[in-house]
Design a protein around this motif. Structure first.
Motif, short mmCIF file in Angstrom:
data_model
loop_
_atom_site.label_atom_id
_atom_site.label_comp_id
_atom_site.label_asym_id
_atom_site.label_seq_id
_atom_site.Cartn_x
_atom_site.Cartn_y
_atom_site.Cartn_z
N THR A 103 0.82 -1.22 0.00
CA THR A 103 0.00 0.00 0.00
C THR A 103 0.86 1.27 0.00
O THR A 103 0.37 2.34 -0.38
CB THR A 103 -0.94 0.00 1.22
OG1 THR A 103 -1.72 -1.21 1.22
CG2 THR A 103 -1.90 1.18 1.20
N LEU A 104 2.11 1.17 0.40
CA LEU A 104 2.97 2.35 0.53
C LEU A 104 3.07 3.19 -0.74
O LEU A 104 3.03 4.43 -0.66
CB LEU A 104 4.37 1.92 0.99
CG LEU A 104 4.47 1.38 2.42
CD1 LEU A 104 5.91 0.97 2.72
CD2 LEU A 104 4.00 2.42 3.43
N PRO A 105 3.21 2.59 -1.95
CA PRO A 105 3.32 3.43 -3.15
C PRO A 105 2.12 4.35 -3.37
O PRO A 105 2.27 5.42 -3.97
CB PRO A 105 3.44 2.40 -4.29
CG PRO A 105 4.07 1.22 -3.65
CD PRO A 105 3.47 1.17 -2.27
N LEU A 106 0.95 3.97 -2.88
CA LEU A 106 -0.22 4.83 -3.05
C LEU A 106 -0.05 6.14 -2.29
O LEU A 106 -0.52 7.19 -2.74
CB LEU A 106 -1.49 4.11 -2.57
CG LEU A 106 -2.07 3.05 -3.51
CD1 LEU A 106 -3.31 2.43 -2.89
CD2 LEU A 106 -2.40 3.65 -4.87
N PHE A 107 0.60 6.08 -1.12
CA PHE A 107 0.80 7.29 -0.34
C PHE A 107 1.69 8.28 -1.10
O PHE A 107 1.51 9.50 -1.00
CB PHE A 107 1.43 6.96 1.02
CG PHE A 107 0.48 6.29 1.97
CD1 PHE A 107 -0.42 7.04 2.71
CD2 PHE A 107 0.49 4.91 2.12
CE1 PHE A 107 -1.30 6.43 3.59
CE2 PHE A 107 -0.38 4.29 3.00
CZ PHE A 107 -1.29 5.05 3.73
N PRO A 111 -0.58 12.88 -3.63
CA PRO A 111 -0.53 14.30 -4.03
C PRO A 111 -0.70 14.53 -5.52
O PRO A 111 -1.04 15.64 -5.95
CB PRO A 111 0.86 14.75 -3.56
CG PRO A 111 1.25 13.77 -2.51
CD PRO A 111 0.66 12.47 -2.96
N PHE A 112 -0.47 13.48 -6.32
CA PHE A 112 -0.53 13.63 -7.78
C PHE A 112 -1.75 12.97 -8.39
O PHE A 112 -1.84 12.82 -9.61
CB PHE A 112 0.74 13.03 -8.42
CG PHE A 112 2.02 13.50 -7.81
CD1 PHE A 112 2.53 14.76 -8.12
CD2 PHE A 112 2.71 12.71 -6.90
CE1 PHE A 112 3.72 15.19 -7.57
CE2 PHE A 112 3.89 13.13 -6.32
CZ PHE A 112 4.40 14.38 -6.65
N GLY A 157 2.53 -1.30 -9.10
CA GLY A 157 1.56 -1.57 -10.16
C GLY A 157 0.19 -1.02 -9.81
O GLY A 157 -0.51 -0.47 -10.66
N GLN A 158 -0.20 -1.15 -8.56
CA GLN A 158 -1.48 -0.61 -8.11
C GLN A 158 -1.51 0.91 -8.23
O GLN A 158 -2.52 1.51 -8.61
CB GLN A 158 -1.77 -1.03 -6.67
CG GLN A 158 -3.07 -0.47 -6.13
CD GLN A 158 -3.42 -1.05 -4.77
OE1 GLN A 158 -4.39 -1.78 -4.63
NE2 GLN A 158 -2.64 -0.72 -3.74
N ALA A 159 -0.39 1.55 -7.90
CA ALA A 159 -0.31 3.01 -8.01
C ALA A 159 -0.42 3.47 -9.46
O ALA A 159 -1.06 4.48 -9.76
CB ALA A 159 0.99 3.50 -7.39
#
Length: 269
Positions: A103-107, A111-112, A157-159
């Motif tokens: 889940t970290l990449p979503l954080f 902002p973008f 990939g989720q991001a």
């Protein structure tokens, strides 16, 4: 919005959220077919509720695994308090850590998110990934053997799936296959990883939805649509589980390409 359009939108959300065919792309197609163009005709609050409906489907389909993760979360907190460490880390506890890392990449992308939402739809990318995933060596990693780096790659990939027309489930499942996940585990990890992603997206959207206004007289209509999204979402999860057992996702690739081509043609026309 009419009762029929609410039900159709719930049906599309339930099907497209979990099958690797892009929910945002299909919702946009449904809006055009129903002549529902513009945020004023698609209440933001209803959109939030639809996503919560599909979240209910995940909890029903994977309740056993989610329950074990909840138990292990509190057991892990107890171990931290008492400074104890289990000789063998339970798989459910490792799954919690993998989901957190994934889940970290979503954080980083939050902002973008408005920038990515403004990009043009592209279903071809998802189709290419699905096509290639059928041709990579089948992995054997599960929550017992997957590395944190593997979960991070799936999270990236989720991001990327924040881009319109790119399927979240398609990205996470195929990325899981690329890093060596067992196909059934790639599907399971994708859906469980969607829980914090959907909750986080709704938390970010709820304020805008409330500010846009809530027509409480349409709430019964909303709830019917949410129920449709939950039921169809659950059925689609079951279907994808069966497909994962056979290990073939290529059919979804051809579907994405065909729909993407039709959308391009209609746009030009």
């Amino acid at each position: 919005m009419t009762w029929l359009s609410a039900i159709i939108m719930g049906l599309v959300q339930g099907i497209a959220e979990f099958l690797p065919i892009s929910s945002s792309g299909h919702l946009a197609i449904a809006e055009h077919l129903l002549n529902m163009q513009g945020a004023s005709e698609i209440p933001q609050f209803y959109d939030v509720l639809l996503h919560l409906g599909t979240l209910v489907a995940v909890f029903i389909a994977y309740w056993g695994e989610i329950r074990d993760m909840i138990v292990e979360f509190f057991a892990g907190c107890g171990d931290l308090i008492h400074h104890t460490t289990p000789r063998v880390v339970p798989p459910a506890r490792r799954m919690i850590l993998l989901v957190i890392v994934g889940t970290l990449p979503l954080f980083v992308m939050v902002p973008f998110r408005h920038f990515f939402e403004g990009l043009s739809d592209n279903m071809y990318f998802t189709g290419v990934l699905l096509f290639v995933s059928d041709r990579v060596r089948r992995g054997r990693k599960t929550e017992k053997t997957a590395r944190l780096a593997d979960a991070l790659v799936v999270g990236i990939g989720q991001a990327i799936a924040l881009c319109p027309g790119v399927s979240r489930s398609g990205m996470t499942i195929t990325t899981g296959c690329f890093v060596g996940f067992e196909r059934k585990f790639a599907v399971r990890f994708s859906f469980i990883l969607s829980i914090p992603a959907i909750l986080g997206a709704n938390i970010l959207s709820i304020k805008d939805a409330v500010d846009a206004g809530i027509d409480w007289s349409e709430m019964p209509m909303y709830l019917i649509g949410v129920a449709v999204a939950a039921v169809t979402g659950y059925l689609c999860i079951r279907l994808l589980k069966m497909i994962a057992n056979r290990g073939r996702f290529g059919a979804f690739a051809y579907y994405c390409w065909i729909v993407g081509a039709l959308v391009l043609i209609f746009t030009i026309v």
